[in-house]
Design a protein around this motif. Sequence first.
Motif, mmCIF file in Angstrom:
data_model
loop_
_atom_site.group_PDB
_atom_site.id
_atom_site.type_symbol
_atom_site.label_atom_id
_atom_site.label_comp_id
_atom_site.label_asym_id
_atom_site.label_seq_id
_atom_site.Cartn_x
_atom_site.Cartn_y
_atom_site.Cartn_z
ATOM 1 N N ASN A 388 6.615 4.885 -1.059
ATOM 2 C CA ASN A 388 7.990 5.345 -1.652
ATOM 3 C C ASN A 388 7.603 6.501 -2.829
ATOM 4 O O ASN A 388 7.523 7.549 -2.301
ATOM 5 N N ASP A 389 7.964 6.248 -4.072
ATOM 6 C CA ASP A 389 8.119 7.400 -5.023
ATOM 7 C C ASP A 389 6.464 7.780 -5.747
ATOM 8 O O ASP A 389 6.256 8.477 -6.187
ATOM 9 N N TYR A 390 5.533 6.809 -4.968
ATOM 10 C CA TYR A 390 3.850 7.173 -5.325
ATOM 11 C C TYR A 390 3.311 6.967 -4.210
ATOM 12 O O TYR A 390 3.481 5.927 -3.529
ATOM 13 N N THR A 391 2.225 7.762 -3.481
ATOM 14 C CA THR A 391 1.559 7.673 -2.542
ATOM 15 C C THR A 391 0.127 7.779 -2.936
ATOM 16 O O THR A 391 0.006 8.586 -3.755
ATOM 17 N N GLY A 392 -0.759 7.059 -2.149
ATOM 18 C CA GLY A 392 -2.128 7.037 -2.480
ATOM 19 C C GLY A 392 -2.797 5.649 -2.046
ATOM 20 O O GLY A 392 -2.080 4.993 -1.495
ATOM 21 N N SER A 393 -4.071 5.764 -2.032
ATOM 22 C CA SER A 393 -4.807 4.568 -1.616
ATOM 23 C C SER A 393 -5.641 3.719 -2.758
ATOM 24 O O SER A 393 -6.659 3.122 -2.489
ATOM 25 N N THR A 395 -6.674 1.809 -5.563
ATOM 26 C CA THR A 395 -6.194 0.436 -6.107
ATOM 27 C C THR A 395 -5.737 0.513 -7.408
ATOM 28 O O THR A 395 -4.744 -0.248 -7.818
ATOM 29 N N SER A 396 -6.378 1.323 -8.252
ATOM 30 C CA SER A 396 -5.837 1.421 -9.571
ATOM 31 C C SER A 396 -5.264 2.747 -10.001
ATOM 32 O O SER A 396 -5.737 3.670 -9.765
ATOM 33 N N ILE A 397 -3.954 2.883 -10.626
ATOM 34 C CA ILE A 397 -3.148 3.980 -10.561
ATOM 35 C C ILE A 397 -2.655 3.982 -11.974
ATOM 36 O O ILE A 397 -2.325 2.815 -12.640
ATOM 37 N N GLU A 398 -1.925 5.105 -12.481
ATOM 38 C CA GLU A 398 -0.910 5.362 -13.580
ATOM 39 C C GLU A 398 0.164 5.775 -12.911
ATOM 40 O O GLU A 398 0.096 6.935 -12.140
ATOM 41 N N VAL A 399 1.426 5.706 -13.481
ATOM 42 C CA VAL A 399 2.706 6.096 -13.267
ATOM 43 C C VAL A 399 3.482 6.421 -14.219
ATOM 44 O O VAL A 399 3.274 5.588 -15.598
ATOM 45 N N THR A 400 3.884 7.574 -14.225
ATOM 46 C CA THR A 400 4.739 7.894 -15.731
ATOM 47 C C THR A 400 6.091 8.015 -15.110
ATOM 48 O O THR A 400 6.694 8.632 -14.442
ATOM 49 N N LEU A 401 6.689 7.411 -16.226
ATOM 50 C CA LEU A 401 8.276 7.130 -16.194
ATOM 51 C C LEU A 401 8.841 8.113 -16.948
ATOM 52 O O LEU A 401 9.352 7.910 -17.852
ATOM 53 N N VAL A 407 8.158 1.834 -6.477
ATOM 54 C CA VAL A 407 6.512 1.995 -6.073
ATOM 55 C C VAL A 407 6.425 0.732 -5.239
ATOM 56 O O VAL A 407 6.749 -0.269 -5.632
ATOM 57 N N ASP A 408 6.023 0.650 -4.048
ATOM 58 C CA ASP A 408 5.626 -0.403 -3.024
ATOM 59 C C ASP A 408 4.283 -0.478 -2.829
ATOM 60 O O ASP A 408 3.622 0.560 -2.779
ATOM 61 N N ALA A 409 3.486 -1.498 -2.976
ATOM 62 C CA ALA A 409 2.231 -1.863 -2.758
ATOM 63 C C ALA A 409 1.970 -2.562 -1.507
ATOM 64 O O ALA A 409 2.789 -3.492 -1.232
ATOM 65 N N ASN A 410 1.388 -1.878 -0.572
ATOM 66 C CA ASN A 410 1.252 -2.391 0.791
ATOM 67 C C ASN A 410 -0.344 -3.014 1.128
ATOM 68 O O ASN A 410 -1.392 -2.154 0.541
#
Length: 850
Positions: A388-393, A395-401, A407-410
């Motif tokens: 969705n609005d964040y892509t990557g693989s 397992t640990s990430i940071e998102v800036t609002l 964000v979807d976790a698949n």
Amino acid sequence: MQKKKYFVLSMLLILVVATSLFLTGCENNTPQTSLDNSYTVSGVVKDGNDSGLSDVTINYGDNGVAETENDGSWEIIGLTKPVSLKFIKLGYTFSPNDFEVNEQKEYTINAEVDSGNINVSTEGSGTVNQNTISSASGNEVELTAVPDDGWKFDQWKGDISGTENPKTIVVEEDINVTAVFVEKDYPLNIDVVGSGTVNEKEVSSTSNEKEIELTAQPNTGWKFDHWEGDLSGSENTTTITVDQEKNVTAVFVKKVYSLKISTEGEGTVSKEPSDLEYEYGTEVQLKASPASNWTFSNWQGELAGSENPKAITIDSDKAVTAVFNSAAANDFTLNVGEGGKVKVEKPDGTTVTIEAGNSYNYSAEQTETLRLKAETLNKKYVFDSWSNDYTGSNTSIEVTLDQDLIVDANFTGNVFKLVNSWGSSWGPNNDGTLYITYDTAIQVGLDAWVLGKRDNYQAEALALFDIEGSDRASWSFAIKIPSRSSNDIKYFYPENQIQKAGNEPFPENKIVMDITELLPFDTEDVVLEITNNSASSGTLESFTLEINSNEFSADISNLSIGSNSTKEVTITKVSGGSSITSMSSQDKLESAARAVTSTDIDKFVKNINTNNVENEKVNGQGTGWKNMTREQWQKVQETGRIKVLDAQDVLSTFPIKSQSDGTINIVDHSQSQYFPPIGNQGAEGSCVAWAIGYYVKSFYEASDQGWDLSTGDKSKIMSPEFVYHLINGGVDNGSYYTDATRIIENIGISSLDAMPYSDSDHTSWPSETAFREAADYRSGLYEGSSGYRMKIENSDDIEAIKTIISNGYLVTVAIDANQYDSLTENGVWTTDNYSSPSLNHANTIVGYYE
């Protein structure tokens, strides 16, 4: 993709306010334009392939310019008066183009590649340089005539004329141009530094000298600076007297332009490179950085859109405005897919865990950062990706609002599901099942075997013989048709059978063998050949053929067959039966398989324990998988009854397995009504017969016949005892996969009703009823294979096994039962708890998670 929005509201707002102040107190004022009456125009630009065309400039009068997105979409909001739209991109023409809009509407603009070409020729000695330049028309070309030494440019001919050099033309159709050069009759050498040309004109002449006018003409983006050599100064047009050979150099330098940056709202703009002025053609990267609690909105002036950072090419003085908006609350939504969970660490350091199938919402009044960590529910799953609005693989990430985010976790499945034959309450899951991850299967080179199918089969010809004798493994039986040139033969035990039934005596009942593949009989003699290689004599009490409803019997009575002797008994003039099409190959695996090679054998026997000295007991339960030696594999290679499956052939033969739609896709045949209840082999070493006979063959037959096995109906569930007692060598030391498949191919398998299971008896032979029933449940393919082998070594092999399973097959695998104790609490073998297996037990793959 969201369309870029181009705003004209800010300037309009200033104008409205200013006008309002100016007119305050006046009577009979003309009504002022209101922002409430503004309108939006939008649309998409498509090329000849009906695809969106990006980076198209849209001129809308005095209000500014817009630009299309990657998908060709565009949008201009806040218009309050009629404006003309003009679409521009070098090399393209647009339809419609240069039209007026005055109301909210969407437009589809069609773009075509320009078809005009420039055909250039020369007269005299010189060349013509072409340079495409950026302009509002979008298809301008600059032509520069460059004379050779001793020549000068004279004029243009053809579709253009004149002496201007360089010459800029608009290419809207094919153009033919000739540059005319004439030879100079005076010794004046012209050189150029930079980009431009020097035009020469003779203004006066005497017998000793010539007066030549020189005009320095810069190319686009350049300017004339000064003369050098035999001429000096900076006048663009000057004269020189040529009374002897002279040398002149015209020096051109790049034009320099300013780039003015302003902002609306709170924020800054950085430039790279950062200078006050820039040479023509310099590309400058602009990056807008909003202040705290502000967000970047869009560019205005001579740069449009909301892309950040964004480059601008300097070809004139430029003015750009970065628009920042006050940040409203930014909403964050997290959706967690099946198979996992996500820990969210908030800015204050507190954490919350979002479980599979749930969503989490968070709102921030200012720019904040959330830390997300994806975890699987257990070892059956692996984290796949964020979307969705964040892509990557990671397992640990940071998102800036700094804007609204979703964000979807698949997660995806990562295991094969196996069933054991140690009872329905065995194992960590207390249901007789376990799992092995795909990477573990690859790491250990999992041995996989597949039994072929035969649908809708029914025996039509049976041979029945009643034998009294001991040491039954030393006897052989064959049905022969002497009159046939091929000398058709059907053996009770197939050639190169590794283990038979041991040295026990024959049962008191008749032995029944399906000989349908020998049909039809056309008044032919049918011979039963009996060879007794035991140490004692025996007796043939009867020999009968049953062909459909007809019976043919040999005229014998207690025929004695001595030790180490062979006898034949003939039934004459046998007729009946028809050609059986079901005996031919009907299984797709056969078309995907190939013969065993020496390289395969090297791979199959590498690091495999082949001692097979006993039925190894594990916690009181039997095992029984026997690994074939190199010599045994070589015999299999000779018969061709076991073949090899390669992943690429499987994947090109079968329909590809169904793909998941973002959820965990589970294929599990053990949940089907066609699958028998989990069984228990007890202490007997009959795991191979359980895996192939009880699970695989029962499932195949139920699927073919439409039976419901969930009730445990023993009349429809196949008997592992029938198979194991014919191939265990008379001792409870386990059996070979190939022996089991060939018995089921050649003789068949009966139901549990006809031959019940007991782990305390491993020598009794099937009854006549069981033999008769087995004939209708044969598998394998005549002139084909009784089983297939694949060693799982890479991801393609994993996909091939999944594809086989999704197409209705079960897969038998050889495993190390001593490592059951290392299974995770959810019953999973991973690369950490299953390695270097000593293969001693058979399990059945019934499904997979993906």
